[in-house]
Design a protein around this motif. Structure first.
Motif, PDB file in Angstrom:
ATOM      1  N   GLN A 195       0.851  -1.195   0.000  1.00  0.00           N
ATOM      2  CA  GLN A 195       0.000   0.000   0.000  1.00  0.00           C
ATOM      3  C   GLN A 195       0.881   1.237   0.000  1.00  0.00           C
ATOM      4  O   GLN A 195       1.898   1.279   0.672  1.00  0.00           O
ATOM      5  CB  GLN A 195      -0.904  -0.006   1.232  1.00  0.00           C
ATOM      6  N   VAL A 196       0.467   2.214  -0.793  1.00  0.00           N
ATOM      7  CA  VAL A 196       1.223   3.461  -0.915  1.00  0.00           C
ATOM      8  C   VAL A 196       0.458   4.577  -0.206  1.00  0.00           C
ATOM      9  O   VAL A 196      -0.752   4.689  -0.334  1.00  0.00           O
ATOM     10  CB  VAL A 196       1.440   3.822  -2.389  1.00  0.00           C
ATOM     11  N   GLN A 197       1.185   5.398   0.526  1.00  0.00           N
ATOM     12  CA  GLN A 197       0.567   6.534   1.222  1.00  0.00           C
ATOM     13  C   GLN A 197       1.385   7.795   1.028  1.00  0.00           C
ATOM     14  O   GLN A 197       2.614   7.749   0.924  1.00  0.00           O
ATOM     15  CB  GLN A 197       0.479   6.249   2.722  1.00  0.00           C
ATOM     16  N   LEU A 198       0.674   8.926   0.993  1.00  0.00           N
ATOM     17  CA  LEU A 198       1.289  10.240   1.017  1.00  0.00           C
ATOM     18  C   LEU A 198       0.759  10.952   2.252  1.00  0.00           C
ATOM     19  O   LEU A 198      -0.454  11.025   2.455  1.00  0.00           O
ATOM     20  CB  LEU A 198       0.933  11.049  -0.228  1.00  0.00           C
ATOM     21  N   VAL A 199       1.667  11.470   3.062  1.00  0.00           N
ATOM     22  CA  VAL A 199       1.260  12.137   4.305  1.00  0.00           C
ATOM     23  C   VAL A 199       1.865  13.533   4.341  1.00  0.00           C
ATOM     24  O   VAL A 199       3.088  13.684   4.315  1.00  0.00           O
ATOM     25  CB  VAL A 199       1.704  11.342   5.539  1.00  0.00           C
TER      26      VAL A 199
END
Length: 121
Positions: free
Chosen positions: A1-5
């Motif tokens: 899973q890819v996330q941008l925070v």
């Protein structure tokens, strides 16, 4: 899973500065262009600035000369230095990136959850 925070939003007085950061994480094979967009209630999300993998930048006319976008490919982060802020810069700022994960053969567009920037005296 890819996330941008995203991080770094907040309240600032007119003429002040803020620095936004966005960190990507997950099973990332490659990140292409990264950018910042903003949105105010009742309006469409608009481009603020983008930066390609090799560092080529593009800015909205409204922020040219005031905002600077940069990235750190080793840390997989993108930044937005915002100077000479005005109340018209008040918006939710979103990080955006084209990312290919280890599980796909092409890149997909990802968005962060947004960070509020309020410019007010």
């Amino acid at each position: 899973q890819v996330q941008l925070v995203e991080s770094g939003g907040g309240l600032v007085q007119p003429g002040g500065s803020l620095r936004l950061s966005c960190a990507a994480s997950g099973s990332i094979r490659r990140i292409n262009a990264m950018g910042w967009y903003r949105q105010v209630p009742g309006k469409q999300r608009e481009l603020v600035a983008t930066i390609t993998r090799d560092g080529t930048t593009n800015y909205a006319d409204s922020v040219k000369g005031r905002f600077i976008i940069s990235r750190d490919n080793a840390k997989i982060e993108v930044y937005l230095q915002m100077n000479s802020l005005t109340p018209e810069d008040t918006a939710v700022y979103y990080c955006n990136a084209g990312i290919q994960s280890f599980w796909t053969t092409s890149a997909s567009e990802y968005w962060g959850q947004g960070t509020q920037v309020t410019v007010s005296s």
